[in-house]
Write a protein that holds these residues in place. Structure first.
Motif, mmCIF file in Angstrom:
data_model
loop_
_atom_site.group_PDB
_atom_site.id
_atom_site.type_symbol
_atom_site.label_atom_id
_atom_site.label_comp_id
_atom_site.label_asym_id
_atom_site.label_seq_id
_atom_site.Cartn_x
_atom_site.Cartn_y
_atom_site.Cartn_z
ATOM 1 N N PHE A 75 38.326 -1.143 -16.463
ATOM 2 C CA PHE A 75 37.755 -0.529 -15.268
ATOM 3 C C PHE A 75 36.982 0.735 -15.625
ATOM 4 N N SER A 76 36.874 1.019 -16.913
ATOM 5 C CA SER A 76 36.091 2.159 -17.413
ATOM 6 C C SER A 76 34.965 1.697 -18.325
ATOM 7 N N GLY A 77 34.521 0.466 -18.178
ATOM 8 C CA GLY A 77 33.435 -0.066 -18.986
ATOM 9 C C GLY A 77 33.909 -1.067 -20.022
ATOM 10 N N TYR A 93 30.713 1.263 -23.890
ATOM 11 C CA TYR A 93 29.520 0.932 -23.115
ATOM 12 C C TYR A 93 29.885 1.201 -21.658
ATOM 13 N N GLN A 94 29.265 2.220 -21.086
ATOM 14 C CA GLN A 94 29.556 2.583 -19.711
ATOM 15 C C GLN A 94 28.268 2.716 -18.909
ATOM 16 N N PHE A 95 28.420 2.707 -17.592
ATOM 17 C CA PHE A 95 27.279 2.866 -16.705
ATOM 18 C C PHE A 95 26.639 4.235 -16.910
ATOM 19 N N ASP A 96 25.325 4.231 -17.043
ATOM 20 C CA ASP A 96 24.550 5.466 -17.149
ATOM 21 C C ASP A 96 23.277 5.268 -16.332
ATOM 22 N N PRO A 97 23.122 5.988 -15.215
ATOM 23 C CA PRO A 97 21.956 5.775 -14.356
ATOM 24 C C PRO A 97 20.632 6.183 -15.001
ATOM 25 N N ASN A 98 20.685 6.908 -16.124
ATOM 26 C CA ASN A 98 19.473 7.401 -16.770
ATOM 27 C C ASN A 98 18.941 6.513 -17.888
ATOM 28 N N LYS A 99 19.642 5.398 -18.185
ATOM 29 C CA LYS A 99 19.165 4.500 -19.231
ATOM 30 C C LYS A 99 19.687 3.094 -18.985
ATOM 31 N N LEU A 100 19.145 2.130 -19.729
ATOM 32 C CA LEU A 100 19.621 0.750 -19.619
ATOM 33 C C LEU A 100 21.075 0.704 -20.072
ATOM 34 N N SER A 101 21.951 0.287 -19.177
ATOM 35 C CA SER A 101 23.379 0.257 -19.468
ATOM 36 C C SER A 101 24.010 -0.848 -18.638
#
Length: 181
Positions: free
Chosen positions: A8-10, A22-30
């Motif tokens: 639940f943390s990537g 590998y986690q969500f990053d709104p500033n790059k492809l993730s």
């Protein structure tokens, strides 16, 4: 090889002594979300597939790159990136069977096409299993256990429902069903 973990943390890749995350990053492809509910290795494409609450992600193992799967289901026009994925099964032809929280069952083919498989009355598919007779077994919070047989084009041939009155938890929508054989 590496050990890949869905959390639940990537997604985490264990490299023997350390982890790569590998986690969500709104500033790059993730990955589209840190809520990763299912993960599977695809030897034909040499990739890892991860199902999240915001769609399907492919990790290319040769390039260490991420691809977000987009597009629409051919027979229902549902946006693939909006599916809340809860389970993934890779079949012998490298097609992905995808169980969702609110939209039922889909197949993402090895040709990159997506189709919804009819599952009457079932929207939440927590678990998918394929037996030696090529029957699909679905664990669902809304219907219990469902056995379906699909043809080679993933159209529904037969449909059997097996339900037990499992007590519901007071704070949950319905009890979660996990199984393995």
């Amino acid at each position: 090889g590496f050990l890949w973990l869905a959390t639940f943390s990537g997604v985490y890749r264990f490299e023997g002594k350390s982890f790569k995350k590998y986690q969500f990053d709104p500033n790059k492809l993730s990955i589209p979300s840190d809520d990763v509910t299912s993960i599977v290795y695809d030897s034909l494409r040499n990739c890892i597939w991860a199902g999240t609450d915001k769609g399907l992600t492919q990790f290319d193992l040769l390039t260490d790159s991420i691809k977000l799967i987009t597009g629409r289901s051919i027979n229902t026009n549902q946006e693939i990136a909006h599916l809340q994925i809860r389970s993934i099964l890779l079949d012998e032809k490298s097609n992905l069977l995808v169980g969702t929280k609110k939209s039922g069952l889909f197949v993402y083919t090895n040709q990159g096409e997506c189709y919804k498989i009819p599952t009457p009355g079932i929207s939440y598919i927590k678990t998918i299993f394929k037996d030696k007779y090529q029957q699909l077994w679905l664990g669902s919070t809304s219907a219990g256990i469902v056995r379906i047989k699909v043809n080679q084009n993933y159209s529904l041939d037969t449909y059997d429902l097996y339900r037990e009155n499992i007590p519901e938890y007071p704070d949950a929508e319905a009890p979660l069903v996990n199984f393995f054989m």
